[in-house]
Design a protein around this motif. Structure first.
Motif, short mmCIF file in Angstrom:
data_model
loop_
_atom_site.label_atom_id
_atom_site.label_comp_id
_atom_site.label_asym_id
_atom_site.label_seq_id
_atom_site.Cartn_x
_atom_site.Cartn_y
_atom_site.Cartn_z
N SER A 244 0.82 -1.21 0.00
CA SER A 244 0.00 0.00 0.00
C SER A 244 0.86 1.27 0.00
CB SER A 244 -0.91 -0.01 1.23
OG SER A 244 -1.68 1.17 1.31
N SER A 245 1.95 1.26 0.76
CA SER A 245 2.80 2.45 0.87
C SER A 245 3.71 2.64 -0.33
CB SER A 245 3.66 2.36 2.15
OG SER A 245 2.86 2.25 3.30
N PHE A 246 4.11 1.52 -0.96
CA PHE A 246 5.03 1.60 -2.10
C PHE A 246 4.50 0.74 -3.25
CE2 PHE A 246 7.38 2.02 1.86
CZ PHE A 246 8.02 3.23 1.69
N PRO A 247 3.41 1.19 -3.87
CA PRO A 247 2.79 0.36 -4.92
C PRO A 247 3.68 0.14 -6.13
CG PRO A 247 1.82 2.57 -4.85
CD PRO A 247 2.69 2.45 -3.65
N GLU A 248 4.66 1.03 -6.33
CA GLU A 248 5.54 0.88 -7.50
C GLU A 248 6.65 -0.13 -7.26
OE1 GLU A 248 7.52 3.55 -4.69
OE2 GLU A 248 5.46 3.41 -5.47
N ALA A 249 6.88 -0.51 -5.99
CA ALA A 249 7.95 -1.44 -5.65
C ALA A 249 7.48 -2.88 -5.81
CB ALA A 249 8.43 -1.20 -4.22
N LYS A 250 8.45 -3.79 -5.88
CA LYS A 250 8.13 -5.21 -5.99
C LYS A 250 7.48 -5.69 -4.70
CE LYS A 250 10.24 -9.74 -6.94
NZ LYS A 250 11.52 -10.46 -7.18
N PRO A 251 6.30 -6.32 -4.77
CA PRO A 251 5.63 -6.76 -3.54
C PRO A 251 6.37 -7.91 -2.87
CG PRO A 251 4.44 -7.55 -5.48
CD PRO A 251 5.52 -6.63 -5.98
N VAL A 516 17.60 -11.43 14.59
CA VAL A 516 16.98 -10.52 13.62
C VAL A 516 17.94 -9.40 13.24
CG1 VAL A 516 15.10 -8.89 13.24
CG2 VAL A 516 14.64 -11.04 14.41
N SER A 517 18.61 -8.82 14.26
CA SER A 517 19.52 -7.70 14.02
C SER A 517 20.72 -8.11 13.16
CB SER A 517 20.01 -7.13 15.35
OG SER A 517 18.92 -6.68 16.13
N LEU A 518 21.14 -9.37 13.26
CA LEU A 518 22.28 -9.84 12.46
C LEU A 518 21.86 -10.30 11.07
CD1 LEU A 518 24.24 -11.86 15.19
CD2 LEU A 518 24.87 -9.65 14.20
N LEU A 519 20.69 -10.92 10.96
CA LEU A 519 20.26 -11.45 9.66
C LEU A 519 19.78 -10.37 8.71
CD1 LEU A 519 18.28 -14.82 10.04
CD2 LEU A 519 20.57 -14.41 9.14
N MET A 520 19.16 -9.31 9.25
CA MET A 520 18.56 -8.31 8.37
C MET A 520 19.58 -7.60 7.48
SD MET A 520 15.65 -7.44 7.43
CE MET A 520 15.48 -6.42 5.97
N PRO A 521 20.72 -7.14 8.01
CA PRO A 521 21.70 -6.50 7.12
C PRO A 521 22.51 -7.47 6.27
CG PRO A 521 22.46 -6.41 9.40
CD PRO A 521 21.12 -7.04 9.43
N THR A 522 22.36 -8.77 6.48
CA THR A 522 23.12 -9.75 5.69
C THR A 522 22.18 -10.48 4.73
OG1 THR A 522 22.88 -11.29 7.56
CG2 THR A 522 24.92 -10.04 7.41
N LEU A 523 21.48 -11.49 5.23
CA LEU A 523 20.54 -12.23 4.39
C LEU A 523 19.40 -11.34 3.90
CD1 LEU A 523 19.57 -14.95 3.19
CD2 LEU A 523 18.36 -15.34 5.36
N GLY A 524 18.89 -10.48 4.80
CA GLY A 524 17.80 -9.59 4.42
C GLY A 524 18.18 -8.63 3.30
N ALA A 525 19.43 -8.14 3.34
CA ALA A 525 19.88 -7.24 2.28
C ALA A 525 19.90 -7.94 0.94
CB ALA A 525 21.28 -6.71 2.62
N TYR A 526 20.21 -9.24 0.93
CA TYR A 526 20.23 -10.01 -0.33
C TYR A 526 18.81 -10.32 -0.80
CZ TYR A 526 20.81 -13.98 -3.47
OH TYR A 526 20.73 -14.83 -4.53
N VAL A 527 17.95 -10.79 0.11
CA VAL A 527 16.60 -11.21 -0.27
C VAL A 527 15.73 -10.02 -0.66
CG1 VAL A 527 14.48 -12.30 0.56
CG2 VAL A 527 16.71 -13.31 1.12
N PHE A 528 15.76 -8.97 0.16
CA PHE A 528 14.88 -7.81 -0.07
C PHE A 528 15.56 -6.70 -0.87
CE2 PHE A 528 13.34 -9.56 4.07
CZ PHE A 528 12.12 -10.01 3.61
N GLY A 529 16.87 -6.84 -1.12
CA GLY A 529 17.57 -5.80 -1.87
C GLY A 529 17.62 -4.48 -1.14
N THR A 530 17.96 -4.51 0.16
CA THR A 530 17.90 -3.31 0.98
C THR A 530 19.24 -2.60 1.14
OG1 THR A 530 18.25 -4.66 2.98
CG2 THR A 530 15.98 -4.22 2.33
N LYS A 531 20.25 -3.01 0.36
CA LYS A 531 21.57 -2.36 0.51
C LYS A 531 21.52 -0.90 0.08
CE LYS A 531 24.73 -6.28 0.34
NZ LYS A 531 25.88 -6.89 -0.37
N GLY A 532 20.82 -0.64 -1.01
CA GLY A 532 20.69 0.73 -1.47
C GLY A 532 19.35 1.30 -1.06
N GLY A 533 18.99 2.41 -1.66
CA GLY A 533 17.69 2.98 -1.40
C GLY A 533 16.61 2.22 -2.14
N LEU A 534 15.39 2.72 -2.01
CA LEU A 534 14.25 2.10 -2.68
C LEU A 534 14.33 2.39 -4.16
CD1 LEU A 534 11.58 0.61 -2.38
CD2 LEU A 534 10.45 2.81 -2.10
N GLN A 535 14.31 1.31 -4.96
CA GLN A 535 14.43 1.47 -6.40
C GLN A 535 13.06 1.63 -7.03
OE1 GLN A 535 17.42 1.74 -7.80
NE2 GLN A 535 18.33 1.47 -5.78
#
Length: 535
Positions: A244-251, A516-535
């Motif tokens: 709902s907040s980012f309709p242009e992003a990949k769900p 959670v704090s360790l996985l999010m910047p590692t595995l989460g960055a790969y799965v959700f593509g969160t290393k950069g900003g919102l594309q």
């Protein structure tokens, strides 16, 4: 009304042949009778709304101030439970139009989305699993493999907890806890323990094993639910607010969440097993249990269910088909999945509703013309969770359209200088505390996730980098019986007390937050593509 139970009248029917006694007179009305804490909580929502409308001014449209006022009203009722949560969840349907935030049609659309249909279809499948005892047969079969001969308490505990976590992956964690707790306590019935008297609290190997099993089932249900998008309402709320907040992003698809959620849940689950073994299973547990618990008991429980019926096979086939379709709809860029055949128009909710429809078409093999499911079974659907999910949609949409989201983003500008790892840890802890002491995990996620999306924008990080820890943190309510419904299910068995939950839950909460704090910047960055900003 042919689909309703004909035995249940729509309106009460009075028997004219029997004399009816006059009703008792109502108590006399007085202002003192109105001065109750419940009525104060009811008035608190409108009062907060009025104070914000009269005293708060924003450098922006008035709708942003109105949205803040309405949000305060809704959250005040959610936190205090002044009115039932499902009723509070539909309050935006009249508050938003009255305060000029959205039209009646616009806010009503927020209550029906692909995520909502995903939840609806999934719950219908869960009801079919319940109806034919598929979960009980699965639990006994898997536990039988772990029992050992002679009994091995750590591996038996692992089998019971792993079964609960696996079942919870595919159905709501509350339903899983309610269904699996009788299976677990049934296994414990052969042990010489009476959970209603004082002897149950003695630190004997048998009593400690009972504590470990009940705590394991209690906590494995929410942990298993973290694995999949449909395992818990919080995951669906996160996916809904993100879309709902980012309709242009990949769900966030079922497949995407599984690649992150399953490793996360697996690590927390292993931590749960290690904690329970260290706290409750001593070296003498095997010898103490050997005389009372063996494979013969589990086989007798399985024999009571009889051979696998045709209906159970059909439900298992539908269940397996659903999982395969969810996992293969959207896979990778090189292997797009079957969803590409429909040009992206089919979603996870499409699969869920299609499979639920099959349940009303396929026969159950018991009586001629009888299907696997009928509508009377669907009256058990948890509409409170569905309406809460719709409210999360509506609030997220309202924050965007009213301009309140932009104002909140500017107010959080100081967070740009704070390292992400510190923000993620604090977010997870705050979310875990709120859901433990203040409100339910679904309501906590609905409250925090939209705000975290704006906080992430201000801190120049990907929104999911904060939204995901906030959502996961709201599920780490392990310390108090009132923290989450599975905790209540375990506590009411009588095998555990508050100190057991506090001791085990605190350790699990600390470990879960760290994971959670360790996985999010590692595995989460790969799965959700969160290393950069919102594309």
């Amino acid at each position: 009304m042919a689909y309703d139970d004909p035995k249940t009248p729509l309106l009460p029917v009075n028997d004219r042949n029997q004399p009816s006694s006059p009703p008792p007179p109502p108590p006399p009305f007085s202002l003192k009778s109105m001065a109750t804490l419940k009525n104060f909580y009811i008035l608190l929502g409108p009062l907060l709304c009025a104070v914000i409308c009269l005293c708060v001014t924003f450098d922006g449209p008035t709708t942003s101030r109105n949205m803040l006022a309405v949000t305060a009203w809704v959250f005040a009722w959610w936190l205090t439970e002044a009115v039932p949560m499902p009723i509070t969840s539909i309050a935006p349907l009249f508050l938003f139009p009255l305060f000029g935030i959205a039209s009646a049609d616009g806010v009503a659309r927020s209550y029906m989305d692909d995520v909502v249909t995903l939840l609806l279809g999934s719950f219908m499948l869960v009801l079919a699993v319940e109806r034919y005892n598929v979960h009980r047969r699965l639990a006994l079969n898997i536990t039988l493999r772990f029992c050992g001969e002679p009994v091995n308490p750590p591996f038996l505990l692992l089998g019971i907890c792993a079964t609960t976590a696996f079942v919870s992956m595919w159905m709501h964690n509350v339903a899983c806890a309610v269904m699996m707790m009788p299976v677990a306590t049934g296994i414990l019935q052969r042990l010489p323990v009476n959970p209603t008297d004082g002897s149950a609290r003695a630190a004997t190997p048998i009593n400690n094993f009972c504590r470990a099993v009940v705590l394991g089932v209690t906590y494995a249900a929410p942990i298993g639910g973290m694995s999949t998008l449909t395992g818990t309402g919080v995951n669906l709320i996160l996916a809904a607010i993100w879309k709902s907040s980012f309709p242009e992003a990949k769900p966030i698809s079922f497949n995407t969440w599984f690649f992150f959620g399953f490793p996360l849940a697996l690590l927390i689950f292993l931590a749960l097993w290690v904690i329970l073994c260290l706290l409750y299973l001593s070296k003498g547990s095997s010898m103490a249990l050997a005389a009372y618990l063996d494979k013969a008991h589990l086989k007798r429980e399985l024999d009571i269910l009889g051979p696998v019926a045709f209906a159970e096979k059909m439900v298992l086939a539908v269940f397996g088909t659903t999982i395969v379709l969810w996992m293969t709809r959207s896979m990778t860029e090189d292997i797009p999945g079957w969803g590409a055949l429909f040009h992206g128009r089919a979603g996870d909710g499409t699969v869920s509703v299609m499979v639920a429809t099959l349940l009303f078409i396929l026969p159950n093999g018991k009586q001629k013309g009888e299907k696997l499911m009928d509508w009377n079974e669907c009256k058990k659907l948890p509409w409170n969770i569905i309406l809460l999910l719709g409210a999360g949609f509506a609030i997220a949409d309202g924050m965007q359209s009213s301009g309140l989201a932009d104002i909140l983003s500017k107010a959080l500008g100081f967070l740009e200088q704070v390292p992400y790892i510190a923000i993620a840890l604090v977010v997870c802890l705050i979310s875990a505390i709120i859901t433990e002491f203040i409100t339910s995990n679904d309501a906590a996620a609905t409250l925090l996730v939209p705000l975290l999306s704006q906080m992430a924008r201000t801190a120049n990080v990907h929104p999911l980098a904060l939204m995901v820890p906030g959502a996961i943190g709201s599920q780490l309510a392990f310390m108090l019986p009132t923290g989450t419904p599975p905790n209540i299910v375990g506590f009411t068995t009588g095998h555990i007390d508050i100190m057991d939950m506090m001791k085990t839950g605190l350790l699990l909460k600390i470990v879960g937050t760290a994971i959670v704090s360790l996985l999010m910047p590692t595995l989460g960055a790969y799965v959700f593509g969160t290393k950069g900003g919102l594309q």
